[in-house]
Design an enzyme around this catalytic site. Sequence first.
Site, PDB file in Angstrom:
ATOM      1  N   HIS A 256     -37.951  17.782  73.695  1.00 16.32           N
ATOM      2  CA  HIS A 256     -37.557  18.714  72.643  1.00 16.32           C
ATOM      3  C   HIS A 256     -38.036  20.147  72.904  1.00 16.32           C
ATOM      4  CE1 HIS A 256     -41.617  17.868  70.888  1.00 16.32           C
ATOM      5  NE2 HIS A 256     -41.492  19.110  70.425  1.00 16.32           N
ATOM      6  N   ASP A 309     -38.618  11.141  74.311  1.00 15.28           N
ATOM      7  CA  ASP A 309     -38.941  12.573  74.261  1.00 15.28           C
ATOM      8  C   ASP A 309     -39.775  12.951  75.499  1.00 15.28           C
ATOM      9  OD1 ASP A 309     -39.172  15.163  73.403  1.00 15.28           O
ATOM     10  OD2 ASP A 309     -40.680  14.751  71.860  1.00 15.28           O
ATOM     11  N   SER A 414     -46.597  20.952  71.497  1.00 16.15           N
ATOM     12  CA  SER A 414     -45.568  20.003  71.939  1.00 16.15           C
ATOM     13  C   SER A 414     -45.380  20.049  73.446  1.00 16.15           C
ATOM     14  CB  SER A 414     -44.241  20.324  71.260  1.00 16.15           C
ATOM     15  OG  SER A 414     -44.312  20.067  69.876  1.00 16.15           O
TER      16      SER A 414
END
Length: 464
Positions: A256, A309, A414
């Site tokens: 992402h 992911d 992230s």
Amino acid sequence: MLTDTVQGPNCPHHWLQVMTSNREPIKLCGGKSPGQIVTNSNTVRLDYHTDDEGLSQGWSLDYSTHRVKCPFPGNMANGRVTPILTEYFYRDYIFVRCDQGYKLMMDGQEIEAFSTMCQSDEKWHLTLPKCHIIDCREPEPLLNGGVTFLSGFQNQYRSVVQYHCNEPFYTLLGGINVVFTCEADRKWRPNNDIIVSPTCIPVCGQPTKLIYAYQRIIGGSETPDYAIPWQVLLSRNGQRGGGMVIGDRWIMTAAHVVVVMGNPVSKETIRIYMGLTDVNIRLGSPVLASSVHVHPEYNNSNSVNFNHDIALIKMQDSVTFSSSIMPICLPAAGATYINGMMGLVSGFGITEIDDRRILTNKMNYVHLPVVTQETCSNSITLLKRTRNGVPSLTENMFCAGVPEGGKDSCQGDSGGPYSLREDGRFWAAGIVSWGIDCGKQGTYGVYTRVANYIDWINKTMQEN
């Protein structure tokens, strides 16, 4: 011997003339022998003259020949002369061979073979060459390593060298000493037939500085230099994300981070920063991406499906590892995530200072334990009862955190690493993926379970 003539020794009517190529002719007549005549020649011409006057009884001679000899060639240093004879005569040939590890040299040039012939002037038509020791030239250089001479010098025959890697950041493939010897074929040959050429491979997961204290990224602490050298700061069109070094040209991150509106971002929009703990002080020049590889099953267009992911970024240039930049190890086959195992999370994301959440310019870290899948799933189920758009937990994810909250990864982290340490090495157990309300009581951070993707990671790196 000549016989008498009426004319006597003045030779008016009858004579014998002896001619050789290297002296004046000799005219002979009369009854007395001239004695031994040494011609020093391999050809003699005899002309006998007589006329109508006088009486000649003819002549006679005895002759013998001696074959021309050349000097004994002597002994050759580091070589030999063949054939070995007691004497060498006209038109005899000799040959010269050098001992193993030596080469024939003549007039400063190397020659493949040599022979010379004994001439009529008692000399060899070529002077003997010399035998010089051969060399193997410089050993092949070793990327991220070097070579040391154990014996010999100037790369000469029977010299021995040993390869080594730039420790502690690289180690020899196979972990054995690599010794090469200069052989007679002018090649460096290994002492082990298994080794074709030495290779230095990166040492992973062993920082030169360890963080020992489990201190209270949210609730974290600033990272000292060299403690988490695989941490990467990614910038995508100014948006911040994390990643980790897994090879000299590869970065692993969350899908992402590099996917916007369902499509991978252009490689030109990505900037990669490594080897820094303070953005303000050591940002420097970024490394550029040559390709972006998102897991083919990642599909999160509505931002509620974080399954698979994971993504890889290949860098345009190779990185040389040091105390500040080092890869993290990938999970071993069958790696397990045991409840309560303490992992290390790091990043340049949002942190909390004086009850305010700000985007930090310094790398922070926090230690968080692995949480059972059941505990994590229950917390997410509770959240779904009161909120919309809460993602689902899959077997490709795991959770880490503490039930009381206060410690967590957060926005901007992230794609960063959740690492576990085993047998003295840190390995990439997870990738910071998603969570609800950073550090809130009863919630946990959710991480991509890297061990489920080893085959895809290896395949992607090998094929690209």
